[in-house]
Design an enzyme around this catalytic site. Sequence first.
Site, PDB file in Angstrom:
ATOM      1  N   ASP A 278      27.802  52.299  23.188  1.00  0.00           N
ATOM      2  CA  ASP A 278      26.361  52.009  23.076  1.00  0.00           C
ATOM      3  C   ASP A 278      26.123  51.041  21.915  1.00  0.00           C
ATOM      4  OD1 ASP A 278      23.584  52.176  23.069  1.00  0.00           O
ATOM      5  OD2 ASP A 278      23.522  54.186  22.212  1.00  0.00           O
TER       6      ASP A 278
ATOM      7  N   LYS B 227      29.656  59.308  24.131  1.00  0.00           N
ATOM      8  CA  LYS B 227      29.008  58.045  23.762  1.00  0.00           C
ATOM      9  C   LYS B 227      29.348  57.696  22.317  1.00  0.00           C
ATOM     10  CE  LYS B 227      24.490  57.403  22.666  1.00  0.00           C
ATOM     11  NZ  LYS B 227      24.442  56.478  21.504  1.00  0.00           N
TER      12      LYS B 227
ATOM     13  N   LYS C 170      24.325  48.065  22.450  1.00  0.00           N
ATOM     14  CA  LYS C 170      23.046  47.392  22.742  1.00  0.00           C
ATOM     15  C   LYS C 170      23.104  45.907  22.392  1.00  0.00           C
ATOM     16  CE  LYS C 170      20.217  51.529  21.946  1.00  0.00           C
ATOM     17  NZ  LYS C 170      21.175  52.477  21.385  1.00  0.00           N
TER      18      LYS C 170
ATOM     19  N   ASP D  19      21.870  38.838  22.207  1.00  0.00           N
ATOM     20  CA  ASP D  19      22.166  37.562  21.539  1.00  0.00           C
ATOM     21  C   ASP D  19      22.015  36.456  22.583  1.00  0.00           C
ATOM     22  OD1 ASP D  19      23.255  35.586  19.746  1.00  0.00           O
ATOM     23  OD2 ASP D  19      24.363  37.178  18.734  1.00  0.00           O
TER      24      ASP D  19
ATOM     25  N   ARG E  96      21.886  65.009  18.747  1.00  0.00           N
ATOM     26  CA  ARG E  96      21.703  66.020  17.711  1.00  0.00           C
ATOM     27  C   ARG E  96      21.568  67.452  18.209  1.00  0.00           C
ATOM     28  NH1 ARG E  96      17.423  62.129  14.927  1.00  0.00           N
ATOM     29  NH2 ARG E  96      17.388  61.521  17.117  1.00  0.00           N
TER      30      ARG E  96
ATOM     31  N   THR F  86      13.629  55.175  23.321  1.00  0.00           N
ATOM     32  CA  THR F  86      12.883  56.428  23.535  1.00  0.00           C
ATOM     33  C   THR F  86      12.189  56.896  22.254  1.00  0.00           C
ATOM     34  OG1 THR F  86      15.062  57.456  23.387  1.00  0.00           O
ATOM     35  CG2 THR F  86      14.040  57.393  25.542  1.00  0.00           C
TER      36      THR F  86
HETATM   37  O1  C5P Z   1      20.221  62.870  18.750  1.00  0.00           O
HETATM   38  P1  C5P Z   1      19.604  62.343  20.010  1.00  0.00           P
HETATM   39  O2  C5P Z   1      19.821  63.244  21.218  1.00  0.00           O
HETATM   40  O3  C5P Z   1      18.176  61.910  19.840  1.00  0.00           O
HETATM   41  O4  C5P Z   1      20.466  61.019  20.309  1.00  0.00           O
HETATM   42  C1  C5P Z   1      20.135  60.112  21.309  1.00  0.00           C
HETATM   43  C2  C5P Z   1      21.187  59.061  21.369  1.00  0.00           C
HETATM   44  O5  C5P Z   1      20.832  58.125  22.367  1.00  0.00           O
HETATM   45  C3  C5P Z   1      21.384  58.269  20.072  1.00  0.00           C
HETATM   46  O6  C5P Z   1      22.764  57.985  19.980  1.00  0.00           O
HETATM   47  C4  C5P Z   1      20.599  56.992  20.299  1.00  0.00           C
HETATM   48  O7  C5P Z   1      21.177  55.892  19.655  1.00  0.00           O
HETATM   49  C5  C5P Z   1      20.714  56.820  21.810  1.00  0.00           C
HETATM   50  N1  C5P Z   1      19.637  56.060  22.448  1.00  0.00           N
HETATM   51  C6  C5P Z   1      18.311  56.428  22.393  1.00  0.00           C
HETATM   52  N2  C5P Z   1      17.339  55.677  23.009  1.00  0.00           N
HETATM   53  C7  C5P Z   1      17.678  54.585  23.693  1.00  0.00           C
HETATM   54  C8  C5P Z   1      19.037  54.193  23.765  1.00  0.00           C
HETATM   55  C9  C5P Z   1      19.981  54.982  23.134  1.00  0.00           C
HETATM   56  O8  C5P Z   1      17.989  57.447  21.784  1.00  0.00           O
HETATM   57  N3  C5P Z   1      16.759  53.892  24.343  1.00  0.00           N
END
Ligand code: C5P
Length: 244
Positions: free
Chosen positions: A65, A38, A67, A70, A220, A128
């Site tokens: 990603d 991603k 998002k 617009d 992460r 989330t």
């Molecule tokens: O580091 P972590 O596992 O929290 O990363 C989650 C990834 O998913 C990040 O790149 C974040 O931008 C993405 N994301 C998210 N929640 C969403 C959509 C995308 O955490 N609703």
Amino acid sequence: MESNIKSRSTVIVALDFPNEQKALQLVDILEPYHPYLKIGMELYYQTGPQLIYKLKERGFSIFLDLKLHDIPNTVKGAAQSLTRLGVDMFNVHCAGGIKMMQGAVEGIEQALIPGQKKPLLIGVTQLTSTSQETLNQEIGISGQMEQAVLHYANLAQKSGLDGVVCSPLEITLIKESLGQGFLTITPGIRPKETALDDQTRVTTPQEAAQLGTDYMVIGRAITKAADPAQMYAEILKQIEGESR
Ligand code: C5P
């Protein structure tokens, strides 16, 4: 472990890095596993399409990603551009409404060339990182989080999207209401004993797989691990239900 774990869950590794060099370091480390990748705003706004071309050349599947959110005409144009990039999946905010999401669907259809695989179009429901309190008191949407997410997921399906980004905690509700074929892409995944960071609605990889997610996005927990390849392998094992 339980037998209802769905092995169809695919792990997507979030390359949340500030530059191409750092991103490619991790890609090289994980290359033997050939993960789905991603690319989000941080990296894409730095590298532009060049990194996408490089990774596609190496055969990786890419979820871009960005998002999109617009007016419908602008999102339609953006969807055309992203389809021409050759990414496998990209997303729009459901909060933009049906016309905007339909604009993205039209953009994809118009930009596809013969023989090209259609990218999956995914709607972002509620981030989330958003808690129940933030939803009600800051964003100003009343009611329960699950209902707000389901409402957006409904709009996404009506608009012709392939699925939604949601918390693993909302998978069951969405699949029961909108059908098993409507895809769920779930961030907010934390293997046992890793930090929550800014996420609030989380599960472990194994729980997300048990809940039937189609794709789980993990950033992460892998990118910041002392040994990312070992962590990736460990997560795959957890999904398969083997003990740690
Ligand atoms: O580091 P972590 O596992 O929290 O990363 C989650 C990834 O998913 C990040 O790149 C974040 O931008 C993405 N994301 C998210 N929640 C969403 C959509 C995308 O955490 N609703």
